[in-house]
Write a protein that holds these residues in place. Sequence first.
Motif, PDB file in Angstrom:
ATOM      1  N   ASN A  60      10.642  35.054 -51.334  1.00  0.00           N
ATOM      2  CA  ASN A  60      10.730  36.316 -50.606  1.00  0.00           C
ATOM      3  C   ASN A  60       9.985  37.409 -51.377  1.00  0.00           C
ATOM      4  OD1 ASN A  60      11.392  38.460 -48.996  1.00  0.00           O
ATOM      5  ND2 ASN A  60      13.602  38.073 -49.000  1.00  0.00           N
ATOM      6  N   PRO A  61       8.662  37.314 -51.445  1.00  0.00           N
ATOM      7  CA  PRO A  61       7.902  38.274 -52.258  1.00  0.00           C
ATOM      8  C   PRO A  61       8.070  39.723 -51.808  1.00  0.00           C
ATOM      9  CG  PRO A  61       6.426  36.879 -50.962  1.00  0.00           C
ATOM     10  CD  PRO A  61       7.804  36.331 -50.810  1.00  0.00           C
ATOM     11  N   GLU A  62       8.266  39.946 -50.515  1.00  0.00           N
ATOM     12  CA  GLU A  62       8.448  41.320 -50.040  1.00  0.00           C
ATOM     13  C   GLU A  62       9.697  41.947 -50.649  1.00  0.00           C
ATOM     14  OE1 GLU A  62       8.012  38.711 -47.866  1.00  0.00           O
ATOM     15  OE2 GLU A  62       5.893  39.059 -47.449  1.00  0.00           O
ATOM     16  N   ALA A  63      10.784  41.195 -50.698  1.00  0.00           N
ATOM     17  CA  ALA A  63      12.021  41.704 -51.284  1.00  0.00           C
ATOM     18  C   ALA A  63      11.848  41.950 -52.784  1.00  0.00           C
ATOM     19  CB  ALA A  63      13.175  40.728 -51.037  1.00  0.00           C
ATOM     20  N   LEU A  88      -0.045  50.813 -58.669  1.00  0.00           N
ATOM     21  CA  LEU A  88      -0.585  51.687 -57.631  1.00  0.00           C
ATOM     22  C   LEU A  88      -1.691  51.023 -56.818  1.00  0.00           C
ATOM     23  CD1 LEU A  88      -0.719  54.987 -59.731  1.00  0.00           C
ATOM     24  CD2 LEU A  88       1.060  54.235 -58.130  1.00  0.00           C
ATOM     25  N   SER A  89      -1.972  49.752 -57.062  1.00  0.00           N
ATOM     26  CA  SER A  89      -2.996  49.046 -56.282  1.00  0.00           C
ATOM     27  C   SER A  89      -2.436  48.626 -54.931  1.00  0.00           C
ATOM     28  CB  SER A  89      -3.501  47.805 -57.022  1.00  0.00           C
ATOM     29  OG  SER A  89      -4.286  48.171 -58.131  1.00  0.00           O
ATOM     30  N   ASP A  90      -3.280  48.742 -53.912  1.00  0.00           N
ATOM     31  CA  ASP A  90      -2.858  48.341 -52.573  1.00  0.00           C
ATOM     32  C   ASP A  90      -2.570  46.846 -52.512  1.00  0.00           C
ATOM     33  OD1 ASP A  90      -3.249  50.936 -51.678  1.00  0.00           O
ATOM     34  OD2 ASP A  90      -5.243  50.533 -50.868  1.00  0.00           O
ATOM     35  N   ALA A  91      -1.615  46.495 -51.689  1.00  0.00           N
ATOM     36  CA  ALA A  91      -1.301  45.082 -51.461  1.00  0.00           C
ATOM     37  C   ALA A  91      -2.458  44.420 -50.719  1.00  0.00           C
ATOM     38  CB  ALA A  91      -0.022  44.951 -50.651  1.00  0.00           C
ATOM     39  N   HIS A  92      -2.531  43.124 -50.865  1.00  0.00           N
ATOM     40  CA  HIS A  92      -3.534  42.334 -50.153  1.00  0.00           C
ATOM     41  C   HIS A  92      -2.869  41.013 -49.760  1.00  0.00           C
ATOM     42  CE1 HIS A  92      -7.708  40.236 -50.139  1.00  0.00           C
ATOM     43  NE2 HIS A  92      -7.414  40.709 -48.965  1.00  0.00           N
ATOM     44  N   PRO A  93      -2.148  41.010 -48.631  1.00  0.00           N
ATOM     45  CA  PRO A  93      -1.420  39.806 -48.224  1.00  0.00           C
ATOM     46  C   PRO A  93      -2.330  38.578 -48.222  1.00  0.00           C
ATOM     47  CG  PRO A  93      -0.883  41.641 -46.785  1.00  0.00           C
ATOM     48  CD  PRO A  93      -2.026  42.094 -47.659  1.00  0.00           C
ATOM     49  N   GLY A  94      -1.815  37.520 -48.795  1.00  0.00           N
ATOM     50  CA  GLY A  94      -2.571  36.272 -48.831  1.00  0.00           C
ATOM     51  C   GLY A  94      -3.653  36.239 -49.893  1.00  0.00           C
ATOM     52  N   HIS A  95      -3.637  37.188 -50.833  1.00  0.00           N
ATOM     53  CA  HIS A  95      -4.683  37.193 -51.860  1.00  0.00           C
ATOM     54  C   HIS A  95      -4.597  35.929 -52.705  1.00  0.00           C
ATOM     55  CE1 HIS A  95      -1.517  38.622 -54.583  1.00  0.00           C
ATOM     56  NE2 HIS A  95      -2.312  38.256 -55.561  1.00  0.00           N
ATOM     57  N   SER A  96      -5.688  35.613 -53.360  1.00  0.00           N
ATOM     58  CA  SER A  96      -5.770  34.386 -54.142  1.00  0.00           C
ATOM     59  C   SER A  96      -6.400  34.668 -55.498  1.00  0.00           C
ATOM     60  CB  SER A  96      -6.634  33.364 -53.397  1.00  0.00           C
ATOM     61  OG  SER A  96      -7.977  33.837 -53.339  1.00  0.00           O
ATOM     62  N   LEU A  97      -6.380  33.661 -56.346  1.00  0.00           N
ATOM     63  CA  LEU A  97      -7.042  33.800 -57.643  1.00  0.00           C
ATOM     64  C   LEU A  97      -8.523  34.123 -57.464  1.00  0.00           C
ATOM     65  CD1 LEU A  97      -5.467  30.834 -59.635  1.00  0.00           C
ATOM     66  CD2 LEU A  97      -5.097  33.266 -60.034  1.00  0.00           C
ATOM     67  N   LEU A  98      -9.183  33.414 -56.564  1.00  0.00           N
ATOM     68  CA  LEU A  98     -10.610  33.683 -56.360  1.00  0.00           C
ATOM     69  C   LEU A  98     -10.843  35.036 -55.708  1.00  0.00           C
ATOM     70  CD1 LEU A  98     -12.048  30.190 -55.426  1.00  0.00           C
ATOM     71  CD2 LEU A  98     -12.246  31.444 -57.581  1.00  0.00           C
TER      72      LEU A  98
END
Length: 169
Positions: free
Chosen positions: A154-157, A67-77
Amino acid sequence: MTGETFHFRLPDGRRISYAEYGAKSGRAVLFCHGAPGSRWQIRPGMAKDAEQQGICIIAPERPGYGLSDAHPGHSLLGWTRDAAALMDHLGFTRFGVLGYSMGGAYALACGNALPERVTGIELVSSIAPIMLQPEVTARMAPAVAGTIAAARDNPEALVQGLDPLRDDP
């Protein structure tokens, strides 16, 4: 605590979902779930053991999971900033970190970025990032290798394909 789901708004407005298990006022442990995974990877026996040991497990879902919002381009840091904000919100200045499976990389990132806060790190069945190492995935079961390839290509798929499972404990 039995794993009730909570939500927290991060400073940038995104929502992070998490569950708490074990002793409410116990020593805090931040649980970094596997991939795919969620706040539900803590099983009843683990929650019971945590309660008996005086441990409060905080199990957030990383961006785009559960249920967490997506964060495109998120990273480990970037994850470490989210984790720190959540632990601040919950009042934990110091905490251990437990990384399960692919969550191990996120646990290690927390230790690297938050050394003054992280009291220890445990890795369980943890693996190194393998997304770009086809020689490793070639030896995996086809379903696992296919999931890794989908996450890379294809992470979106992949997210759409896994979406029906997100509320299934």
